[in-house]
Structure formats: structure tokens, C-alpha cells
Design a protein around this motif. Structure first.
Motif, mmCIF file in Angstrom:
data_model
loop_
_atom_site.group_PDB
_atom_site.id
_atom_site.type_symbol
_atom_site.label_atom_id
_atom_site.label_comp_id
_atom_site.label_asym_id
_atom_site.label_seq_id
_atom_site.Cartn_x
_atom_site.Cartn_y
_atom_site.Cartn_z
ATOM 1 N N SER A 1 0.818 -1.217 0.000
ATOM 2 C CA SER A 1 0.000 0.000 0.000
ATOM 3 C C SER A 1 0.852 1.268 0.000
ATOM 4 O O SER A 1 0.294 2.376 -0.027
ATOM 5 N N ALA B 1 -5.435 2.030 -0.879
ATOM 6 C CA ALA B 1 -5.360 0.758 -0.147
ATOM 7 C C ALA B 1 -4.839 0.927 1.275
ATOM 8 O O ALA B 1 -4.892 -0.021 2.067
ATOM 9 N N GLN B 2 -4.344 2.109 1.614
ATOM 10 C CA GLN B 2 -3.702 2.293 2.918
ATOM 11 C C GLN B 2 -4.675 2.161 4.078
ATOM 12 O O GLN B 2 -4.340 1.586 5.124
#
Length: 328
Positions: A283, A289-290
Motif C-alpha cells: 500500500s 489501499a492504505q
């Protein structure tokens, strides 16, 4: 009270207890991967978890020495058991991971290098013994196939662990050799486990938490592969494979948590920590996506708190460090 009577609970402390060290080390390394988002907070949490892992390792090592001295027959029974013998690899694996945590935080040091080499050699030795056992055993007997559970990945694919920090410690060739060995034996182990399921069915319910170990090989192969120059597309592919195994393991989660807590529950710890570490790593360049990766880290950390508390309560109430139930 005689020393033997005082140490009597220790006779039931099998090598599977070192899965706790593997788990805490894995969580420490996972939190370190969150440094790019949470800065020094993540580093301090990682260091604290590393201290927890070191304390657990020291206590377990002292207890294991006492067990070897007072109850050698219990150790021999573990080494001859069709399932428990593979957990022997958890001891050298915990040394490798402890050295990796130390090197990740404080760089090269003599103790980390020595512990890494000792653990790497131990993993290679245990893997060799396990693989040789495949050729020597009578594969027509159910006793042989009883040992084909996901715990088999600990000695067989555990050889991928040295590559997590092998390059930084100055052993890239040796780390690459063990990485290749792990990659070679991974599908072989899966073939044996698959045939066991076809022949005998799934492993007993009390061993269901070990199903989550299937998440560890692709996760650690990807993390180690990044240090050895594995192409990005292959790392991402391994993450997808790990996610697939995680989803598959989720189907047995209800059966896992319906039963009373036992040490097999710690089989979930390192695989989930490794998957969290890989998700955070991937990520780094994917902002979208973090949040998911951080949420996964928090959830896994909560699981560790529950595992740790359940272990302390279980020991206090006398439900752990007791003879295992009969059966495989």
C-alpha cells in the motif's frame, strides 16, 4: 517440594509454544511497515512488541531447558509424534525472527547475526529431517498421513524466513538458497496435505486454527522476495494467493472460536501478521489501499491482545500446560 514436582507443568510445554514468539515478532515487523503512515508511533509500538517477543522467548527457552533436564521422555514423545514433531521448527524460526526484529530496529549486531545464523541452520536441519522422514515412513499407514496438516509449512516453508533480513545481515547467498528451497517445497507440502484430506478428511477440530498457517507461505515468500529482487508482479500475485488462502481459512473461523482456547490458536498469529505486513508494504504507493491495510493491522493487533490475555488466563486457571487430549 522437589524440583521435579515444581517443574511438572513444564513437561507439557511443547515446541508449539514458540509460535507465540513467531507471532509477536511478526506483529513487530508489521508495525514497523506502518512507519510511513504513523511515523515514530509505529516504530515505538514495533519496538515494544519486539521486547515482548524477546521476553517470551527467554522464558520459553528457560522452560525448555528445564523440560529437557527433567522430562526428556516428553521431548522424545514430541519428536516421535506424527503431528507435533513439525513444531520443532518453531524454535529456530523464532530465533530467525527475533534476530530480524533486532536488525530491523538497530541494524547489524553480533548477537543478531549469530542468532540469525543459528536459526537458519536449525531450520535447514529440521527441514532435512522432516523431508527424509517422508521417504523412510510407510506411506500406506494412516499414521503418516495424520501428520500432513498445515503445520507442515513451519519446517518446510520456514526456510523462507532467513531472507527477511539475510541481505541486511550480509548473507544474501545463504538467504537465497533457503528461499529457493522453501519455494520448491511449498507445492510439495501442499500435495501431501491435499492427499491427506482426500484420504482421511480434515484435521481434528482442535487443530482448525492451523488452517490459517496456509496464509503464511505466500505472504513471507513475497516479503522475502522483495529483499531478493523478486519482480513486483510476482509479489502482487503472491499477495493475491495469500488473500485467497485467508478467505478459505475464514470458512473455518466459526469452528475455531466455538471451541475452548488452546495453544493451536497461536497458529493464526504469525500468518495474519505476515499478511498484514505485506499489505502495508504494497500500500506504500497505493493511497486508496492504505486505509484497508491499517484496518487490517489494527484488527490483527486486537487478535494478539486476545491471544495473549487468553494464554495468561489459561495458565492461571490450569487449563494450559496439561496433557493434550488423545488423538492426533
Amino acid at each position: 517440594m522437589s524440583p521435579r514436582l515444581f517443574f511438572s507443568p513444564v513437561q507439557h510445554l511443547g515446541f508449539s509454544w514458540f509460535a507465540m514468539v513467531m507471532g509477536w515478532c511478526g506483529l513487530s515487523l508489521a508495525w514497523l511497515r506502518a512507519e510511513f503512515l504513523w511515523g515514530t508511533v509505529a516504530v515505538w509500538v514495533s519496538a515494544a512488541l519486539g521486547v515482548v517477543a524477546a521476553c517470551v522467548l527467554i522464558v520459553l527457552m528457560l522452560a525448555t531447558v528445564a523440560r529437557l533436564g527433567w522430562f526428556p521422555q516428553a521431548v522424545r514423545a514430541d519428536l516421535q509424534h506424527p503431528v507435533r514433531h513439525v513444531f520443532t521448527a518453531a524454535l529456530p524460526a523464532s530465533w530467525v525472527l527475533m534476530a530480524s526484529v533486532g536488525a530491523a530496529h538497530w541494524g547489524f549486531s553480533g548477537w543478531a547475526d549469530a542468532l540469525w545464523m543459528l536459526g537458519s541452520a536449525g531450520l535447514m536441519l529440521v527441514s532435512g529431517v522432516v523431508v527424509l522422514g517422508w521417504f523412510r515412513a510407510d506411506r500406506h499407514q494412516d499414521r503418516f498421513w495424520l501428520g500432513m496438516t498445515p503445520a507442515l509449512f513451519i519446517p518446510v516453508v520456514g526456510n523462507v524466513l532467513p531472507a527477511l533480513m539475510g541481505v541486511d545481515l550480509g548473507h544474501p547467498v545463504w538467504a537465497s538458497v533457503q528461499f529457493g528451497l522453501a519455494a520448491l517445497l511449498w507445492p510439495v507440502a501442499w500435495g501431501l496435505i491435499g492427499w491427506r484430506v482426500r484420504r482421511l478428511g480434515m484435521w481434528p477440530q482442535r487443530l482448525l486454527p492451523l488452517t490459517f498457517i496456509t496464509v503464511a507461505p505466500p505472504s513471507v515468500l513475497a516479503l522475502s522476495g522483495l529483499n531478493l529482487g523478486t519482480p513486483a508482479w510476482m509479489v502482487e500475485g503472491l499477495w493475491c494467493v495469500a488473500l485467497l488462502f485467508l478467505c478459505g481459512s475464514a470458512f473455518v473461523a466459526r469452528g475455531v472460536f466455538k471451541q475452548a482456547f488452546g495453544m493451536p490458536f497461536w497458529g493464526m498469529s504469525f500468518p495474519l501478521a505476515a499478511f498484514s505486513a505485506l499489505s502495508l508494504t504494497l500500500s506504500l504507493d497505493r493511497v486508496e489501499a492504505q486505509a484497508w491495510a491499517l484496518a487490517g493491522l489494527v484488527l490483527v493487533s486486537g487478535l494478539f491482545l486476545w491471544l495473549g490475555l487468553s494464554t495468561v488466563v489459561g495458565i492461571w486457571q490450569g487449563r494450559l500446560l496439561v496433557p493434550e487430549p488423545p488423538g492426533p
